[in-house]
Design a protein around this motif. Structure first.
Motif, PDB file in Angstrom:
ATOM      1  N   VAL A 112       0.865  -1.176   0.000  1.00  0.00           N
ATOM      2  CA  VAL A 112       0.000   0.000   0.000  1.00  0.00           C
ATOM      3  C   VAL A 112       0.904   1.229   0.000  1.00  0.00           C
ATOM      4  N   VAL A 113       0.645   2.163  -0.906  1.00  0.00           N
ATOM      5  CA  VAL A 113       1.536   3.313  -1.029  1.00  0.00           C
ATOM      6  C   VAL A 113       0.760   4.628  -0.984  1.00  0.00           C
ATOM      7  N   ASP A 114       1.451   5.657  -0.574  1.00  0.00           N
ATOM      8  CA  ASP A 114       1.041   7.042  -0.780  1.00  0.00           C
ATOM      9  C   ASP A 114       2.124   7.686  -1.632  1.00  0.00           C
ATOM     10  N   ALA A 115       1.739   8.653  -2.452  1.00  0.00           N
ATOM     11  CA  ALA A 115       2.719   9.315  -3.311  1.00  0.00           C
ATOM     12  C   ALA A 115       2.472  10.815  -3.311  1.00  0.00           C
ATOM     13  N   GLY A 116       3.538  11.569  -3.498  1.00  0.00           N
ATOM     14  CA  GLY A 116       3.417  13.014  -3.533  1.00  0.00           C
ATOM     15  C   GLY A 116       4.678  13.629  -4.113  1.00  0.00           C
ATOM     16  N   TYR A 117       4.757  14.951  -4.066  1.00  0.00           N
ATOM     17  CA  TYR A 117       5.920  15.645  -4.599  1.00  0.00           C
ATOM     18  C   TYR A 117       6.109  16.952  -3.865  1.00  0.00           C
ATOM     19  N   ALA A 118       7.282  17.558  -4.085  1.00  0.00           N
ATOM     20  CA  ALA A 118       7.564  18.866  -3.509  1.00  0.00           C
ATOM     21  C   ALA A 118       8.429  19.656  -4.467  1.00  0.00           C
ATOM     22  N   VAL A 119       8.202  20.963  -4.498  1.00  0.00           N
ATOM     23  CA  VAL A 119       9.080  21.915  -5.183  1.00  0.00           C
ATOM     24  C   VAL A 119       9.580  22.868  -4.110  1.00  0.00           C
ATOM     25  N   THR A 120      10.884  22.922  -3.908  1.00  0.00           N
ATOM     26  CA  THR A 120      11.448  23.680  -2.796  1.00  0.00           C
ATOM     27  C   THR A 120      12.334  24.809  -3.306  1.00  0.00           C
ATOM     28  N   ALA A 121      12.785  25.623  -2.380  1.00  0.00           N
ATOM     29  CA  ALA A 121      13.648  26.750  -2.737  1.00  0.00           C
ATOM     30  C   ALA A 121      14.984  26.287  -3.303  1.00  0.00           C
ATOM     31  N   THR A 122      15.345  25.034  -3.041  1.00  0.00           N
ATOM     32  CA  THR A 122      16.613  24.510  -3.560  1.00  0.00           C
ATOM     33  C   THR A 122      16.445  23.899  -4.952  1.00  0.00           C
ATOM     34  N   THR A 123      15.232  23.919  -5.494  1.00  0.00           N
ATOM     35  CA  THR A 123      15.001  23.417  -6.849  1.00  0.00           C
ATOM     36  C   THR A 123      14.345  24.519  -7.683  1.00  0.00           C
ATOM     37  N   PRO A 124      15.123  25.553  -8.069  1.00  0.00           N
ATOM     38  CA  PRO A 124      14.544  26.647  -8.848  1.00  0.00           C
ATOM     39  C   PRO A 124      14.123  26.164 -10.224  1.00  0.00           C
ATOM     40  N   ASN A 125      13.126  26.823 -10.776  1.00  0.00           N
ATOM     41  CA  ASN A 125      12.609  26.464 -12.097  1.00  0.00           C
ATOM     42  C   ASN A 125      12.144  25.013 -12.172  1.00  0.00           C
ATOM     43  N   ALA A 126      11.682  24.469 -11.060  1.00  0.00           N
ATOM     44  CA  ALA A 126      11.246  23.073 -11.051  1.00  0.00           C
ATOM     45  C   ALA A 126       9.814  22.961 -11.543  1.00  0.00           C
ATOM     46  N   SER A 127       9.563  21.905 -12.275  1.00  0.00           N
ATOM     47  CA  SER A 127       8.208  21.620 -12.739  1.00  0.00           C
ATOM     48  C   SER A 127       7.358  21.073 -11.598  1.00  0.00           C
ATOM     49  N   PRO A 128       6.093  21.449 -11.528  1.00  0.00           N
ATOM     50  CA  PRO A 128       5.189  20.740 -10.626  1.00  0.00           C
ATOM     51  C   PRO A 128       4.858  19.368 -11.199  1.00  0.00           C
ATOM     52  N   VAL A 129       4.259  18.512 -10.400  1.00  0.00           N
ATOM     53  CA  VAL A 129       3.723  17.242 -10.888  1.00  0.00           C
ATOM     54  C   VAL A 129       2.255  17.461 -11.234  1.00  0.00           C
ATOM     55  N   TYR A 130       1.866  17.033 -12.419  1.00  0.00           N
ATOM     56  CA  TYR A 130       0.496  17.235 -12.889  1.00  0.00           C
ATOM     57  C   TYR A 130      -0.403  16.033 -12.640  1.00  0.00           C
ATOM     58  N   ARG A 131       0.176  14.833 -12.662  1.00  0.00           N
ATOM     59  CA  ARG A 131      -0.597  13.618 -12.414  1.00  0.00           C
ATOM     60  C   ARG A 131       0.281  12.623 -11.674  1.00  0.00           C
ATOM     61  N   ILE A 132      -0.328  11.865 -10.776  1.00  0.00           N
ATOM     62  CA  ILE A 132       0.326  10.727 -10.132  1.00  0.00           C
ATOM     63  C   ILE A 132      -0.652   9.564 -10.206  1.00  0.00           C
ATOM     64  N   GLY A 133      -0.178   8.395 -10.619  1.00  0.00           N
ATOM     65  CA  GLY A 133      -1.078   7.262 -10.705  1.00  0.00           C
ATOM     66  C   GLY A 133      -0.368   5.949 -10.463  1.00  0.00           C
ATOM     67  N   ARG A 134      -1.124   4.974  -9.996  1.00  0.00           N
ATOM     68  CA  ARG A 134      -0.561   3.628  -9.829  1.00  0.00           C
ATOM     69  C   ARG A 134      -0.680   2.914 -11.170  1.00  0.00           C
ATOM     70  N   THR A 135       0.259   3.222 -12.049  1.00  0.00           N
ATOM     71  CA  THR A 135       0.210   2.732 -13.414  1.00  0.00           C
ATOM     72  C   THR A 135       1.614   2.699 -13.986  1.00  0.00           C
ATOM     73  N   TYR A 136       1.806   1.850 -14.983  1.00  0.00           N
ATOM     74  CA  TYR A 136       3.069   1.803 -15.723  1.00  0.00           C
ATOM     75  C   TYR A 136       3.049   2.752 -16.915  1.00  0.00           C
ATOM     76  N   THR A 137       1.870   3.152 -17.336  1.00  0.00           N
ATOM     77  CA  THR A 137       1.693   3.867 -18.596  1.00  0.00           C
ATOM     78  C   THR A 137       1.764   5.377 -18.420  1.00  0.00           C
TER      79      THR A 137
END
Length: 208
Positions: free
Chosen positions: A30-55
C-alpha cells in the motif's frame, strides 16, 4: 538534458525532455505518493498527475496549422485529457510525431490526428504482484523546451510505504524516464537502476 543531442540523424539539436517518471518495485504494498518543489530546486516543474500505473499518457497543445501544437500552448489539444481514462498498458500512450525506430523520421507539418480514447488511457494497476509494481509521475523537466519555457529541475517525488529494518535494494530498470512527445519530440523510455523496497521481486517488469 542540456547538452546532448539524442538525434544525430535529423537536423538541429534535440535534448531530452523528462515528462514522466515511472518507478517500479512496489508489488503488494500500500503506497502514498506526492511531490515537492522547494527553494533549492529553482525552475522546477510541478507534478500534474500521479497514478498507480506503468503507462505514461501524452498531453499536447491545441493543433492549429501551421504550428500544429508543436510549440506548445495554453489550450489543450482536442481529445487530450487532464485525467486519462482506463484501458492501456503500453509504456507511452499517445500520438507520435515520428515514425520508425532508427533513424527516426519527423513527420512534417500536417497536424497530428487527434488521439483515440485508447491513446489517452492508462491501466490503474492494483497492488498485487507484478501489476501493482509501478507508480507514474507526470511533469515537464527540461533545459530547453519547444514551448519556450525552462523548467530545468525536476520536482522531488516521494513514494511512501510501510517498512522494516531491512535495507532497500537496487534493481535494474526500476526507474523509467520518459519523453512523451509533448511538442516536437519522439517517444523515448529509458530504463535505469533504482532503489526499491526489500520486498521487490528480483526482476522489475512491465505489467502482465
Amino acid at each position: 538534458m542540456n547538452n546532448t543531442d539524442y538525434d544525430i540523424v535529423n537536423a538541429g539539436t534535440q535534448t531530452f525532455q523528462l515528462t514522466d517518471l515511472a518507478r517500479g518495485g512496489f508489488d503488494n504494498l500500500v503506497v502514498d505518493a506526492g511531490y515537492a518543489v522547494t527553494a533549492t530546486t529553482p525552475n522546477a516543474s510541478p507534478v500534474y498527475r500521479i497514478g498507480r500505473t506503468y503507462t505514461s499518457v501524452q498531453h499536447r497543445a491545441f493543433a492549429t496549422s501551421p504550428v500544429c501544437g508543436d510549440s506548445g500552448g495554453a489550450v489543450a489539444g482536442t481529445g487530450y485529457l487532464a485525467l486519462p481514462g482506463f484501458g492501456n498498458s503500453a509504456a507511452i500512450a499517445g500520438v507520435s510525431r515520428f515514425i520508425g525506430t532508427y533513424p527516426i523520421t519527423f513527420v512534417a507539418p500536417a497536424c497530428l490526428a487527434n488521439p483515440t480514447a485508447t491513446e489517452q488511457s492508462a491501466n490503474v494497476n492494483p497492488s498485487g504482484a507484478g501489476n501493482g509494481s509501478w507508480i507514474d509521475f507526470t511533469f515537464d523537466a527540461n533545459a530547453v523546451d519547444n514551448d519556450g519555457s525552462i523548467q530545468s529541475s525536476s520536482p522531488v517525488t516521494y513514494i511512501k510505504t510501510g517498512c522494516t529494518t531491512a535495507a532497500p535494494l537496487t534493481r535494474t530498470n526500476a526507474i523509467r524516464l520518459r519523453q512523451t512527445g509533448q511538442e516536437i519530440s519522439p517517444f523515448i523510455s529509458v530504463g535505469v537502476t533504482g532503489f526499491v523496497p526489500p520486498t521487490a521481486p528480483a526482476v522489475i517488469t512491465p505489467p502482465n
